[in-house]
Design a protein around this motif. Sequence first.
Motif, short mmCIF file in Angstrom:
data_model
loop_
_atom_site.label_atom_id
_atom_site.label_comp_id
_atom_site.label_asym_id
_atom_site.label_seq_id
_atom_site.Cartn_x
_atom_site.Cartn_y
_atom_site.Cartn_z
N LYS A 12 -15.73 0.75 -1.17
CA LYS A 12 -17.15 0.68 -1.55
C LYS A 12 -17.41 -0.48 -2.49
O LYS A 12 -18.45 -1.15 -2.41
N GLN A 13 -16.45 -0.76 -3.39
CA GLN A 13 -16.60 -1.89 -4.31
C GLN A 13 -16.65 -3.21 -3.54
O GLN A 13 -17.37 -4.13 -3.91
N GLY A 14 -15.86 -3.31 -2.47
CA GLY A 14 -15.90 -4.49 -1.61
C GLY A 14 -15.41 -5.76 -2.25
O GLY A 14 -15.78 -6.87 -1.83
N ASP A 15 -14.55 -5.65 -3.27
CA ASP A 15 -14.07 -6.84 -3.97
C ASP A 15 -12.61 -6.63 -4.34
O ASP A 15 -12.27 -6.48 -5.50
N TYR A 16 -11.74 -6.63 -3.33
CA TYR A 16 -10.32 -6.36 -3.60
C TYR A 16 -9.40 -7.20 -2.72
O TYR A 16 -9.77 -7.66 -1.65
N ASP A 17 -8.20 -7.39 -3.23
CA ASP A 17 -7.07 -7.91 -2.46
C ASP A 17 -5.99 -6.84 -2.48
O ASP A 17 -5.80 -6.16 -3.50
N MET A 18 -5.29 -6.68 -1.37
CA MET A 18 -4.12 -5.82 -1.34
C MET A 18 -2.97 -6.63 -0.76
O MET A 18 -3.00 -7.04 0.40
N PHE A 19 -1.97 -6.88 -1.59
CA PHE A 19 -0.86 -7.73 -1.20
C PHE A 19 0.36 -6.90 -0.81
O PHE A 19 0.76 -5.97 -1.52
N PHE A 20 0.96 -7.27 0.32
CA PHE A 20 2.17 -6.62 0.81
C PHE A 20 3.36 -7.39 0.28
O PHE A 20 3.59 -8.55 0.63
N VAL A 21 4.14 -6.76 -0.58
CA VAL A 21 5.30 -7.39 -1.21
C VAL A 21 6.53 -7.12 -0.36
O VAL A 21 6.85 -5.97 -0.07
N ILE A 22 7.23 -8.18 0.03
CA ILE A 22 8.38 -8.04 0.92
C ILE A 22 9.64 -8.60 0.26
O ILE A 22 9.59 -9.52 -0.56
N ASN A 23 10.77 -8.01 0.62
CA ASN A 23 12.07 -8.46 0.13
C ASN A 23 13.05 -8.43 1.30
O ASN A 23 13.47 -7.36 1.75
N LYS A 24 13.40 -9.60 1.76
CA LYS A 24 14.30 -9.73 2.92
C LYS A 24 15.63 -9.03 2.70
O LYS A 24 16.26 -8.57 3.66
N TYR A 25 16.05 -8.90 1.46
CA TYR A 25 17.38 -8.40 1.17
C TYR A 25 17.44 -6.90 0.88
O TYR A 25 18.48 -6.39 0.46
N ARG A 26 16.35 -6.19 1.16
CA ARG A 26 16.33 -4.75 0.94
C ARG A 26 16.49 -4.00 2.26
O ARG A 26 16.02 -4.44 3.31
N TYR A 27 17.15 -2.87 2.18
CA TYR A 27 17.37 -2.00 3.31
C TYR A 27 16.04 -1.63 3.97
O TYR A 27 15.06 -1.35 3.30
N LEU A 28 16.00 -1.67 5.28
CA LEU A 28 14.84 -1.34 6.13
C LEU A 28 13.76 -2.41 6.19
O LEU A 28 12.78 -2.25 6.88
N THR A 29 13.95 -3.52 5.47
CA THR A 29 13.00 -4.64 5.63
C THR A 29 13.74 -5.96 5.82
O THR A 29 13.21 -7.02 5.53
N ASN B 262 8.91 -11.73 -2.13
CA ASN B 262 9.66 -11.50 -3.36
C ASN B 262 11.12 -11.22 -3.04
O ASN B 262 11.78 -10.40 -3.70
N SER B 263 11.66 -11.91 -2.06
CA SER B 263 13.04 -11.69 -1.64
C SER B 263 14.01 -12.05 -2.76
O SER B 263 14.00 -13.17 -3.26
N SER C 98 11.01 -3.35 -3.41
CA SER C 98 10.56 -4.71 -3.06
C SER C 98 10.28 -5.55 -4.30
O SER C 98 10.24 -6.77 -4.23
N GLY C 99 10.08 -4.90 -5.45
CA GLY C 99 9.83 -5.64 -6.69
C GLY C 99 8.36 -5.76 -7.04
O GLY C 99 7.99 -6.59 -7.88
N LYS C 100 7.53 -4.94 -6.43
CA LYS C 100 6.08 -5.05 -6.64
C LYS C 100 5.67 -4.78 -8.09
O LYS C 100 4.70 -5.36 -8.58
N THR C 101 6.42 -3.91 -8.78
CA THR C 101 6.05 -3.61 -10.17
C THR C 101 6.21 -4.83 -11.06
O THR C 101 5.35 -5.13 -11.89
N ASN C 102 7.32 -5.56 -10.90
CA ASN C 102 7.49 -6.78 -11.68
C ASN C 102 6.39 -7.79 -11.40
O ASN C 102 5.88 -8.44 -12.31
N ILE C 103 6.01 -7.91 -10.15
CA ILE C 103 4.95 -8.85 -9.79
C ILE C 103 3.63 -8.40 -10.40
O ILE C 103 2.87 -9.21 -10.95
N ALA C 104 3.35 -7.11 -10.33
CA ALA C 104 2.10 -6.59 -10.90
C ALA C 104 2.03 -6.87 -12.40
O ALA C 104 0.98 -7.25 -12.93
N ILE C 105 3.15 -6.69 -13.10
CA ILE C 105 3.18 -6.93 -14.54
C ILE C 105 2.96 -8.41 -14.84
O ILE C 105 2.16 -8.77 -15.72
#
Length: 227
Positions: A119-136, A163-164, A18-25
């Motif tokens: 427990k920290q209670g201070d987070y975001d978790m983002f779902f990275v999607i790519n329309k052009y990848r197999y199975l999504t 991140n399509s 999906s490209g999540k590593t590039n986005i994280a960087i």
Amino acid sequence: MDNGNLKRITVFAGHYGSGKTNIAINYAINAAASGVKTAIADLDIVNPYFRTKDAAKLLSESGVRLIASPYADTNVDTPALPAEAYSVIHDDSVHAIIDVGGDDRGALALGRYSPDIIKQGDYDMFFVINKYRYLTKHPNEAIEIMNEIQASTELRFTGIINNSNLGAETSAADVSDSVSYAKEVARLSGLELKMTTLRHDLEPELKDKIENLMPIRIYVRQAWQKS
């Protein structure tokens, strides 16, 4: 990418490729550039060959601390998780960015840290999607992957990142054509579409045409992408 509203912990997860590593960087570099003490933890135990470790020098030069498996830059496919990841989760002075492996199998690694993150209670978790990848390619398929990841991590997603792309062959039209898909994934999930990313050189063609557009630079290429 609005670094003014950073949660202390930001997690990026999604389907393999999906490209999540590039986005994280990109996210980490932007955060550090804004003056935030930043660390990025690579928890990808599924794909040891295309990881944040590939951008280690760049991250160091940008003031970002990299935490990765000792096997990240070798040919040893060992599911070893970096022990240092626990430290950044508990260090209130650091903005911790976590790059999670693909799908539910990769997300199992994050599950080890989930109780501490909750427990920290201070987070975001983002779902990275790519329309052009197999199975999504269809919104319902993306939702299925999303639910599998949530079940494995015991963490809930807080937003969607579109991140399509088709790697180096991506055109402005490809990005534009993916927006309706991303909006449908957001609708089905009940989550906000936080941003649509695109390769930075395509930004002039789509600037002011797509909401929350985020240009990114490509630091890590997947095996399926053409150079």
